[in-house]
Write an enzyme that holds these catalytic residues in place. Structure first.
Site, mmCIF file in Angstrom:
data_model
loop_
_atom_site.group_PDB
_atom_site.id
_atom_site.type_symbol
_atom_site.label_atom_id
_atom_site.label_comp_id
_atom_site.label_asym_id
_atom_site.label_seq_id
_atom_site.Cartn_x
_atom_site.Cartn_y
_atom_site.Cartn_z
ATOM 1 N N LYS A 1 -14.926 17.540 11.005
ATOM 2 C CA LYS A 1 -15.939 17.596 12.064
ATOM 3 C C LYS A 1 -16.129 19.046 12.471
ATOM 4 O O LYS A 1 -15.241 19.659 13.043
ATOM 5 C CB LYS A 1 -15.504 16.747 13.253
ATOM 6 N N THR B 1 0.869 -1.174 0.000
ATOM 7 C CA THR B 1 0.000 0.000 0.000
ATOM 8 C C THR B 1 0.909 1.228 0.000
ATOM 9 O O THR B 1 2.087 1.130 0.352
ATOM 10 C CB THR B 1 -0.881 0.044 1.259
ATOM 11 N N GLU C 1 -5.772 -3.887 -0.610
ATOM 12 C CA GLU C 1 -6.087 -4.983 0.315
ATOM 13 C C GLU C 1 -7.242 -5.850 -0.167
ATOM 14 O O GLU C 1 -7.477 -6.928 0.366
ATOM 15 C CB GLU C 1 -6.476 -4.404 1.684
ATOM 16 N N TRP D 1 -20.486 15.896 11.161
ATOM 17 C CA TRP D 1 -19.608 15.547 10.045
ATOM 18 C C TRP D 1 -19.959 16.320 8.781
ATOM 19 O O TRP D 1 -21.125 16.477 8.455
ATOM 20 C CB TRP D 1 -19.720 14.054 9.716
HETATM 21 P P1 ADP Z 1 -3.990 4.394 -1.533
HETATM 22 O O1 ADP Z 1 -4.089 4.174 -0.050
HETATM 23 O O2 ADP Z 1 -2.672 4.709 -2.044
HETATM 24 O O3 ADP Z 1 -5.029 5.351 -2.051
HETATM 25 P P2 ADP Z 1 -5.499 2.197 -2.603
HETATM 26 O O4 ADP Z 1 -5.621 2.381 -4.054
HETATM 27 O O5 ADP Z 1 -5.435 0.837 -2.082
HETATM 28 O O6 ADP Z 1 -4.241 2.966 -2.148
HETATM 29 O O7 ADP Z 1 -6.649 3.041 -1.925
HETATM 30 C C1 ADP Z 1 -7.860 2.495 -1.523
HETATM 31 C C2 ADP Z 1 -8.751 3.607 -1.104
HETATM 32 O O8 ADP Z 1 -9.138 4.409 -2.218
HETATM 33 C C3 ADP Z 1 -10.051 3.174 -0.505
HETATM 34 O O9 ADP Z 1 -9.908 2.792 0.837
HETATM 35 C C4 ADP Z 1 -10.890 4.431 -0.659
HETATM 36 O O10 ADP Z 1 -10.629 5.372 0.364
HETATM 37 C C5 ADP Z 1 -10.407 4.997 -1.965
HETATM 38 N N1 ADP Z 1 -11.348 4.663 -3.041
HETATM 39 C C6 ADP Z 1 -11.229 3.716 -3.971
HETATM 40 N N2 ADP Z 1 -12.276 3.731 -4.823
HETATM 41 C C7 ADP Z 1 -13.106 4.705 -4.412
HETATM 42 C C8 ADP Z 1 -14.370 5.219 -4.853
HETATM 43 N N3 ADP Z 1 -14.999 4.750 -5.935
HETATM 44 N N4 ADP Z 1 -14.919 6.237 -4.139
HETATM 45 C C9 ADP Z 1 -14.305 6.747 -3.063
HETATM 46 N N5 ADP Z 1 -13.122 6.310 -2.603
HETATM 47 C C10 ADP Z 1 -12.523 5.310 -3.264
#
Ligand code: ADP
Length: 545
Positions: free
Chosen positions: A439, A189, A334, A444
């Site tokens: 917040k 990650t 993940e 929120w």
């Molecule tokens: P990074 O932590 O570098 O962004 P990832 O690509 O694994 O790596 O990120 C996953 C995160 O991306 C998710 O936990 C979420 O917060 C965000 N995410 C992915 N797809 C969406 C989506 N369609 N809408 C909102 N958030 C998203």
């Protein structure tokens, strides 16, 4: 009645172990004539699956010759190319573990992940040698660098050349039989806090995830498709597209290092892909490029977009101006990554479809999802209750590699760090990442929704909203806005625009007009950097109330 444990009835099915080698063999034989096209800026290289397959077998032979054995890690430091796909196939098929390295990591982070994974070989594109060379002195486990291309590689010392290695290699005769739980690939990650953390995919998880990606209710690949993975192959396994597309026999259109709007538009016009995947910032760039350039996107039947919230205005503009359907998906490194995809449910009137498509997505079959409150109790799927999203399933990680981060797990569920609601029909709406929530006066405010609405203004190119300390309310939103080139826009105009679109008390008083929203290593808006700039007093803030 059986007791569950002592069930005497045995299945008659063969105890076949799921393996990436099955995906490979199927694509190579059944779809021998499908092609992999790799863009090189002015020209495009092509090879059939049969040719790629034969090179995969020789690559495995060559890597065996270098001493790579089952379980050993082989890193890639590459753009999306035919060779990267070859490594995607060869390494897991021979029982070794593919480790896709993020080319945009800082040298210290890069050295950390290579050493942590103990990569023995790293396969690197010649254009990326200088970037890898910056970390070279810190790499303690790498025995060989294998360079793709004939460019200068002196920064890495003695190297092997990919084509030379293949030319001198015997094809690996047979793939070993593997336990389906064996490690096939790994990805770290991006490590927003602390060190990056490793996720290790198994043959089983990859196989099942590939089937899920092929399902018509998710991405729904077909042999007649031409897939353009703009999403890097080091970003969550290019969302599973390489294995799913090979399994289906789709042609690949590999963009190489040409990810900017201008060459991408040329590639799309020439190669006519039907499906593509990329984060919203890429599609936004392409959309704005199309405002004053001739761009032909008519070949697309579907564009998958995710990685961060997809603005509704982006989806509408693609549809209205180019007739292209964007489908939003949600996932994480993940989660392999497919977790939810926003196909409108049945029974929805055409004019309401966009209301569903603009949501984060509907949980896919194979993934179990729930939301929980701060105390960990499950909340209802009523579209109202807001909680942290937790997931579990065969392609969801159950731990991090060599890292005991038990806080990220809750009774066998992965805590996603995403906060949102779920409708009774399984449609998820993410309102924020837990670390991005604002917040104000104990209530929120969704930064995602504010960004969406600000970006719906015609004069706005990009917007990211972060929390700013406020004496009275604790925190208030600070909107960082990039105006379209040559356009003037004021905080007062944007406040007027938000009036009626969001609750009055959500409307930001603080505005910063910036040249670009900083990007993460995978091209998402980087709010961490914005927050740091704000803390350092580097953002010029206009206050308007
Ligand atoms: P990074 O932590 O570098 O962004 P990832 O690509 O694994 O790596 O990120 C996953 C995160 O991306 C998710 O936990 C979420 O917060 C965000 N995410 C992915 N797809 C969406 C989506 N369609 N809408 C909102 N958030 C998203």
């Amino acid at each position: 009645m059986s007791s569950g444990t002592g069930n005497p009835m045995a299945s008659t099915m063969q105890p076949h172990q799921l393996a990436i080698a099955d995906i490979f063999r199927h694509g190579k034989r059944v779809h021998a004539g499908s092609e992999v096209a790799t863009f090189e800026g002015e020209s495009t290289r092509r090879a059939t699956f049969a040719e790629v397959g034969e090179r995969v077998e020789r690559l495995a032979g060559a890597l065996s010759g270098l001493g790579i054995r089952p379980g050993d890690r082989v890193g890639t430091f590459s753009w999306n190319t035919q060779e990267h796909l070859e490594v995607y196939m060869a390494v897991p098929c021979m029982g070794a573990v593919l480790h896709t390295l993020n080319i945009r990591l800082f040298p210290e982070q890069l050295a950390y992940v290579v050493n942590h994974a103990a990569d023995r070989v790293v396969i690197v594109d010649d254009s990326l040698v200088p970037l890898l060379a910056r970390a070279k002195e810190e790499l303690t486990t790498v025995e060989h660098f294998v360079v793709v291309g004939e460019g200068d590689a002196s920064g890495l010392g003695d190297v092997l050349r990919y084509e030379g290695l293949l030319a001198g290699a015997e094809a690996s005769p047979e793939w070993p039989s593997l336990d389906e739980a064996a490690a096939a690939a790994m990805c770290y990650t991006s490590g927003t806090t602390g060190h990056p953390k490793g996720v290790v995919y198994s043959h089983r998880s990859t196989y099942l995830h590939s089937l899920a990606a092929c399902a018509a209710s998710s991405i729904g690949l077909l042999e007649t498709d031409r897939v353009l993975p703009v999403v890097p192959m080091f970003h969550a396994m290019a969302w599973g597209l390489p294995y799913a597309a090979w399994m289906t026999g789709c042609d690949f259109v590999m963009p190489g290092r040409f990810l900017q709007a201008e060459p991408l538009a040329r590639l799309i016009a020439d190669e006519r892909p039907t499906i593509a995947g990329a984060v919203p910032t890429i599609w936004n760039d392409l959309l704005h490029h199309a405002e004053d350039h001739e761009v032909d996107l008519s070949s697309f039947r579907l564009v998958v977009c995710g990685g961060s919230a997809v603005p509704r205005s982006l989806m509408e503009a693609f549809e209205e101006r180019h007739g292209v359907e964007i489908v939003q998906a949600w996932g994480m490194t993940e989660t392999s990554p497919l977790g939810a995809i926003a196909r409108p449910p049945k029974g929805v009137a055409p004019e309401e479809e966009m209301d569903w498509r603009a949501r984060t997505g509907r949980v896919v079959a194979g993934v179990a999802l729930r939301i929980v409150d701060d105390g960990g109790s499950e909340l209802p799927w009523d579209g109202e209750a807001v909680g942290e999203i937790e997931v579990r399933g065969p392609w969801i990680t159950g731990s991090y590699y060599g890292d005991d981060d038990s806080e990220k797990f809750h009774d066998g569920w992965l805590r996603t760090g995403d906060v949102g609601t779920v409708e009774p029909n399984g449609f998820v709406q993410i309102t924020d990442r837990a670390k991005d929530v604002i917040k104000s006066g104990g209530e929120w405010i969704s930064s995602v929704e504010l960004e969406n609405e600000i970006m719906a203004h015609d004069s706005v190119l990009e917007a990211a909203v972060i929390g700013a300390e406020d004496e009275k309310w604790g925190e208030r939103p600070l909107a960082c806005v990039v105006a379209k080139p040559g356009v003037e826009i004021s905080a007062a105009q944007l406040r007027d625009h938000l009036d009626g679109r969001v609750a009055k008390w959500w409307i930001p008083e603080r505005w910063a007009f910036v040249d670009q929203v900083p990007r993460t290593s995978v091209g998402k808006f980087d709010k961490k950097v914005l927050r740091a700039r704000h803390e350092d007093g580097d953002l010029e803030i206009v206050v308007e109330s």
